[in-house]
Design a protein around this motif. Sequence first.
Motif, PDB file in Angstrom:
ATOM      1  N   HIS A 487     101.835 141.332  52.034  1.00 32.07           N
ATOM      2  CA  HIS A 487     102.946 141.665  52.939  1.00 32.07           C
ATOM      3  C   HIS A 487     102.808 140.957  54.282  1.00 32.07           C
ATOM      4  N   CYS A 535     107.612 144.980  57.328  1.00 33.48           N
ATOM      5  CA  CYS A 535     107.290 143.879  56.429  1.00 33.48           C
ATOM      6  C   CYS A 535     108.436 142.884  56.519  1.00 33.48           C
ATOM      7  N   LEU A 537     109.208 140.694  54.300  1.00 32.06           N
ATOM      8  CA  LEU A 537     109.891 140.454  53.027  1.00 32.06           C
ATOM      9  C   LEU A 537     111.155 141.302  53.079  1.00 32.06           C
ATOM     10  N   HIS A 540     111.612 144.316  50.865  1.00 29.76           N
ATOM     11  CA  HIS A 540     110.685 145.409  51.172  1.00 29.76           C
ATOM     12  C   HIS A 540     111.164 146.169  52.405  1.00 29.76           C
ATOM     13  N   MET A 545     109.940 149.629  54.052  1.00 34.76           N
ATOM     14  CA  MET A 545     108.712 149.254  54.766  1.00 34.76           C
ATOM     15  C   MET A 545     109.059 148.824  56.188  1.00 34.76           C
TER      16      MET A 545
HETATM   17 CU   LIG Z   1     106.213 143.762  51.951  1.00 32.27          CU
END
Ligand SMILES: [Cu+2]
Length: 552
Positions: A487, A535, A537, A540, A545
Motif C-alpha cells: 500500500h 492509501c 491506490l 482501496h 482505507m
Molecule cells: Cu492500499
Amino acid sequence: MSFQLSRRQFVQGLTIAGIAASTGTFAKTKNVTAITGQVPELKGNTFDLIIDEAWVNYTGKPRLATVINGSLPAPTLYFKEGETVTIRVTNRLQEQSSIHWHGLLLPFDMDGVPGISFNGIDARQTFTYQFPIKQSGTYWYHSHSGFQEQMGMMGAIIIEPRDGEPIKVDRDYVVMLSDWTDKDPMRLLTQLKAQSGFDNYQQPTAMQLLHDAKMQGWKNAIEARKMWNQMRMVPTDFTDLSAHTYTYLMNGVNPASNWTGLFQKGEKIRLRFINGSAQTIFDVRIPGLKLTVISSDGQAVEPVSVDEFRIGVAETYDVLVEPTDDAYTIFAQNIDRSGYACGTLATKQGLKAEIPPLDKIQWLSMADMMGDMSGKTIAHHADTEYGISTDMRVDMPRTNLNDAGINLRNNGRRVLTYADLHSIDSIKNDQQKQGEPTREIEMHLTGNMERYIWGFDGLTFKESKPVRMAKNERVRISLVNDTMMTHPMHLHGMWSDLRTPNGDFQVRKHTFLVQPAQKVSFDVTGEAGRWAWHCHLMYHMESGMFREVVVD
Ligand SMILES: [Cu+2]
C-alpha cells in the motif's frame, strides 16, 4: 459522479448502437484529442486551469477523459520556492471537482480534498487557490473527487529552489506514469466488490490462500502452497487491476506511440519520474544505463546508483542518466508483470531500443504472509480481534527497509530500497530540530478481500473517528500491514520522516510503500487543520482505507 457517468454511458451507448452524430453535441465531442506526449508548460505565479472532458483514443475506441486545459497529463506547472502562487481553477464538468497539490506544505483549506479541506469546486464554478511555496523539487497535482484522477486528471509540478537548481543538467524531462482504462471506474469498483480476483489471471489468489488457512490452518495451507509451486501455480495477488484492464501510459502516451525524449551524446539528463496512476505500482529501469537517484518525493537524497527502482502510486523520483548510445528504452513494468509503460531516450526521433520482456512473477514468501519468521507469534485470523472487515492480523511484522519487495527480489539487478535513501544533511538537520516524538500511534492496514473492504484497524473511513494530534506535536506513527498487498500511504500536509528499524532517521517522504506484513515507522509534526490520510491506490481509498487527521 452519477450524472457524468450516465452521460458517458449514454454517449458510448450511441457509439455502440451506431446512431452516430444524431445530435450536434455528439458530433462536436467526437473529435478525439491527439495525445502527443508534448505536455504544455505553465510558468509564473498566476495560473488558469480549466477542468473539462475530452475524447481520447488509446485502444481503438474513443473514450471520454477528464483533462485540464485540454491536455492529458495536465500542464506541467513551474513554481519557484519563496513565491506565492494564485491558481484559478474552473470546473466545466457536470459534477463536482477538486485539485489536490500532492506533497505541498500549505494551509489546509488550500489542500483540495472535498469534505475535509474545503467544499469542492461545484460544476461550472471557479475556485481560486492561493498559497506560498515553501519547498522545491518534483511534485504533482490531481483531482481528489470521484474517479477523475483515474480518467486522466493529473499533472506535474516542478518547483525551482530559492537559490536556483543545485544540480546542473543539459536536459530535464518529466516522466509521468499512469494507468488508463476504457472501462467505467465505478463499474470496475463494483466488479472488485463482487469478485476481488476478477482481474487476476494468476490463480490461485492470496484470497484463496486465506480461505485455505481458515479451513486448514496456516501450516497446512503453506504446505499446500508448496504443491501449487510444483504445479507452477503461485499465490499471486500483487495488484487488483492488471494489464487486462489497463493501458499504461508515459506522459500520456501508450507504448505503441512511444514517448521519446531527445538528447545528444555526452549530455547529463534529469528524469523526473512521477507515478500518477490510480492503482498501479511500477518497476522502472533503462537497460544499459545506471540510474543515479538524487531525490524522492521532491526531497534530495545522497546520490545512489541503481539499475532499477520501484515507484509506488504518488511517489516521485529524480534520476540522473548519462547516455552514450543512440537509443534506450525507459521500461516501467507493473508490479504484477502483466504489462508495462515504455518510452525512449534517443538522439533522433524514430530511433528505438529493444523492449525487454516482462519479468517472471515471484511467489509471495512466508514473510509476506506472516512477518518476522524469527518470532514465535505469527499472523492469525483476526475475526475475533477486529470483526468482519479484516482477513488477518500480523503480530510480528518485519521491520527491515532493505527489501525491494515482491517480484524484485534476487533478480540480478541492483534494485533501490528505502534503506538506500538517505536525506541530505540540511533535511537531517531540519528533522532533528523537530525534536523527539512524545508518543507513538500504531495502526494496522487491514483488508477483507472477499468483500473488497479496506481500512485502518479494521474500520472503513465511514466507521472511523479522526486521528487527533496537537499543533507542533511530534508523533511517531507506525503502520503495520496486515494484508498481502503493498500500500502506498500518503499523509497530507506534513512530511513523513521515515525511521530505520533502530529508530534513526532514514528519509523524508510524502508517500511511501508498506509491504505485506511489514511495519514502517515515521515521525510527523502536527500542522494545524484537517487533513486526509489514505492509501493512494484509488480503489482501496474508495473502499475505506482513508482516515481524517485533525490537528488542533
Ligand atoms: Cu492500499
